[in-house]
Design an enzyme around this catalytic site. Structure first.
Site, PDB file in Angstrom:
ATOM      1  N   GLU A 120      38.834  -6.825 -40.854  1.00 45.49           N
ATOM      2  CA  GLU A 120      37.766  -6.687 -39.862  1.00 45.49           C
ATOM      3  C   GLU A 120      37.271  -5.240 -39.801  1.00 45.49           C
ATOM      4  O   GLU A 120      38.068  -4.306 -39.865  1.00 45.49           O
ATOM      5  CB  GLU A 120      38.286  -7.114 -38.479  1.00 45.49           C
ATOM      6  CG  GLU A 120      38.688  -8.585 -38.436  1.00 45.49           C
ATOM      7  CD  GLU A 120      39.143  -9.049 -37.057  1.00 45.49           C
ATOM      8  OE1 GLU A 120      39.083  -8.263 -36.090  1.00 45.49           O
ATOM      9  OE2 GLU A 120      39.563 -10.220 -36.960  1.00 45.49           O
ATOM     10  N   GLU A 186      30.430 -13.013 -37.470  1.00 45.45           N
ATOM     11  CA  GLU A 186      30.904 -13.865 -36.370  1.00 45.45           C
ATOM     12  C   GLU A 186      30.139 -13.574 -35.085  1.00 45.45           C
ATOM     13  O   GLU A 186      30.037 -12.427 -34.651  1.00 45.45           O
ATOM     14  CB  GLU A 186      32.418 -13.667 -36.148  1.00 45.45           C
ATOM     15  CG  GLU A 186      32.938 -14.567 -35.016  1.00 45.45           C
ATOM     16  CD  GLU A 186      34.443 -14.718 -34.958  1.00 45.45           C
ATOM     17  OE1 GLU A 186      35.144 -14.236 -35.870  1.00 45.45           O
ATOM     18  OE2 GLU A 186      34.924 -15.331 -33.984  1.00 45.45           O
TER      19      GLU A 186
HETATM   20  O1  KIV Z   1      41.074 -15.853 -38.300  1.00 42.78           O
HETATM   21  C1  KIV Z   1      40.107 -16.602 -38.491  1.00 42.78           C
HETATM   22  O2  KIV Z   1      40.202 -17.829 -38.355  1.00 42.78           O
HETATM   23  C2  KIV Z   1      38.835 -15.996 -38.863  1.00 42.78           C
HETATM   24  C3  KIV Z   1      37.632 -16.888 -38.945  1.00 42.78           C
HETATM   25  C4  KIV Z   1      37.242 -17.274 -37.575  1.00 42.78           C
HETATM   26  C5  KIV Z   1      36.525 -16.257 -39.688  1.00 42.78           C
HETATM   27  O3  KIV Z   1      38.763 -14.830 -39.089  1.00 42.78           O
END
Ligand code: KIV
Length: 277
Positions: A120, A186
């Site tokens: 991220e 997201e």
């Molecule tokens: O951890 C997860 O499930 C994610 C998705 C929502 C993209 O990062």
């Protein structure tokens, strides 16, 4: 358009090459049986750190560890042959330094067989992404609502509204320039997601973003109706397995209490079955 994926698992370059083409299909998975259901249907399967909330009952993704990601990555890998596996880097495993990020990403790749890792962050993670990519670790980036930062983002809000859109565009450009092969967007406004998709060279994978993204991802337990603690606006339930499971558990309990289960077909007699000759 068919629902089938290529026979061999795609590699990060194959995913990158799908920019602007038939949308990429992806779901999360955390176990072998679930991975088997998706194999060859999804282009890639994400072992998301959402595993902490979905399977382990944690209040957020912050408590997820390297060991959890590796254990679930190994389980998912056993169920995949024709879809690529991407494994999330958990909170605390990559932010401190590029070197720490490399050590942990390399461990995830070596111990799970993942085709790539996801982390991220935008502009602030671009150096780290470049450091990993030139050392052989394909990276999927994740910007917009980044759940590992909920404490600084102030909750699970839509990101990039108004002036903040410029920052998100800069984040997308930075991770693309750094060598990420795709980026998850997201919970960002549809117009912004479309703008980012049009402007950057790598596929955008939307979750709460836009049908105009180069692909889509959902948390599998959300779309199957298994995770019912809450439902985000961007989740579409394609099944209601949680309701079915609750009804099945109640039916079982009623039958056990009424001595209706096990029935004659579920129990064994004294005599061995006759041998077939
Ligand atoms: O951890 C997860 O499930 C994610 C998705 C929502 C993209 O990062």
């Amino acid at each position: 358009m068919s629902a089938t994926a290529p026979k061999r698992a795609p590699m990060p370059d194959d995913i990158r090459a799908r920019k602007g083409g038939v949308p990429l299909v992806s779901l999360t998975a955390y176990t072998t049986p679930m991975a088997e259901l998706m194999d060859g249907v999804c282009d890639f399967v994400l072992v998301g750190d959402s595993v902490g909330m979905v399977l382990h009952g944690l209040p957020s993704t912050l408590g997820v560890t390297m060991e959890m990601m590796i254990l679930h990555g190994q389980a998912v890998a056993r169920g995949l042959h024709s879809s690529m596996m991407v494994v999330d880097m958990p909170f605390g495993s990559y932010e401190q330094s590029r070197e720490l990020a490399f050590a942990n990403a390399a461990r995830i790749m070596a111990e799970t067989g993942a085709g790539a890792v996801k982390l991220e962050g935008g502009v602030e993670m671009a150096d780290t992404i470049a450091f990993l990519v030139v050392r052989g670790i394909p990276v999927m980036a994740h910007i917009g609502l980044t759940p590992q930062s909920i404490n600084t983002l102030g909750g699970y809000k839509v990101q990039g509204r108004g002036d903040a859109g410029e920052q998100l565009l800069a984040d997308a450009q930075a991770v693309s320039d750094a060598g990420a092969f795709a980026v998850v967007l997201e919970k960002v406004p549809q117009n912004l997601a479309d703008d980012i998709t049009a402007r950057i060279a790598i596929p955008t994978i939307g979750i709460g973003a836009s049908a105009g993204c180069d692909g889509q991802i959902l948390v599998v337990d959300d779309m199957l109706g298994l995770f019912t603690a809450f439902k985000a606006k961007f989740v579409k339930r394609y099944a209601h397995l949680g309701d079915d499971a609750r009804a099945a558990v109640s039916a079982y309990a009623d039958e056990v209490r009424a001595r209706k289960f096990p029935a004659v077909e579920h129990v064994f007699g004294d005599a061995a079955p006759e041998a077939k000759s």
